[in-house]
Scaffold this motif. Sequence first.
Motif, PDB file in Angstrom:
ATOM      1  N   LEU A 145       0.827  -1.200   0.000  1.00 17.41           N
ATOM      2  CA  LEU A 145       0.000   0.000   0.000  1.00 17.41           C
ATOM      3  C   LEU A 145       0.866   1.257   0.000  1.00 17.41           C
ATOM      4  O   LEU A 145       2.022   1.236   0.437  1.00 17.41           O
ATOM      5  N   LEU A 146       0.273   2.334  -0.467  1.00 18.03           N
ATOM      6  CA  LEU A 146       0.826   3.662  -0.288  1.00 18.03           C
ATOM      7  C   LEU A 146      -0.177   4.461   0.533  1.00 18.03           C
ATOM      8  O   LEU A 146      -1.353   4.532   0.181  1.00 18.03           O
ATOM      9  N   LEU A 147       0.283   5.034   1.638  1.00 18.56           N
ATOM     10  CA  LEU A 147      -0.597   5.734   2.563  1.00 18.56           C
ATOM     11  C   LEU A 147      -0.315   7.231   2.552  1.00 18.56           C
ATOM     12  O   LEU A 147       0.833   7.664   2.438  1.00 18.56           O
ATOM     13  N   ILE A 148      -1.398   8.002   2.695  1.00 20.88           N
ATOM     14  CA  ILE A 148      -1.258   9.451   2.829  1.00 20.88           C
ATOM     15  C   ILE A 148      -2.077   9.918   4.025  1.00 20.88           C
ATOM     16  O   ILE A 148      -3.232   9.515   4.191  1.00 20.88           O
ATOM     17  N   SER A 149      -1.469  10.727   4.876  1.00 21.72           N
ATOM     18  CA  SER A 149      -2.155  11.254   6.060  1.00 21.72           C
ATOM     19  C   SER A 149      -3.054  12.411   5.663  1.00 21.72           C
ATOM     20  O   SER A 149      -2.941  12.974   4.569  1.00 21.72           O
TER      21      SER A 149
END
Length: 208
Positions: A119-123
């Motif tokens: 996954l690639l996560l963004i806050s």
Amino acid sequence: MPVHSNTPLLHYSKIIMFNILLQHIREKVSLEPEEAGRLETFFLPKELARKEFLLREGEICRYLAFVSNGILKSFTRDEKGQDRISLFAFEGWWISDFNSFINREKAVLNIDAVEKCELLLISIEDYERLTLEIPVMDRYFRILYQNSLVTKDRRLMVSNKSTAEEKYLSLVRNNPELFRRIPHSLIASYLGLSPETVSRIRKRLLLR
């Protein structure tokens, strides 16, 4: 929904993950080379093992997740302890408890991995900064939200007007990938049917 910075991700794996995200974005909007080069700085890589949770009900959803490899599911759990699946997220999909992510409220959804995931996560802070610093990304996400609403409306219409067999056949036609990679018990939960009902439908269709 913690992110472990020491998760062992090879450098080439990060590049592949980000290239998948870039391809998905470019299918919706045009990015300048400089904008594409800056995008990676907004995202954190994350691996999940099969059945590992990304989010549990009652937590604050800290990240919006892009699936570069694998499958996640979002679900609620009823008073009898039965899972009610609302979404399967494959490669190229985004997933979160969006109300919790935006409004910092406790999540009502659980999200876990159906199979091993990258996954690639963004806050929320980086999401807001991204849409301000690269305005075309605001349009990209707006297109995603519009498409999501259309999909939900269509699913609701199918659910309200269709028999169990019609629901099953609609899913087969529109999402054949589900049947290759997801256990039938999970498909039954997604359709709001019992595993026994799905089994009977499959047998009837095979006999035709």
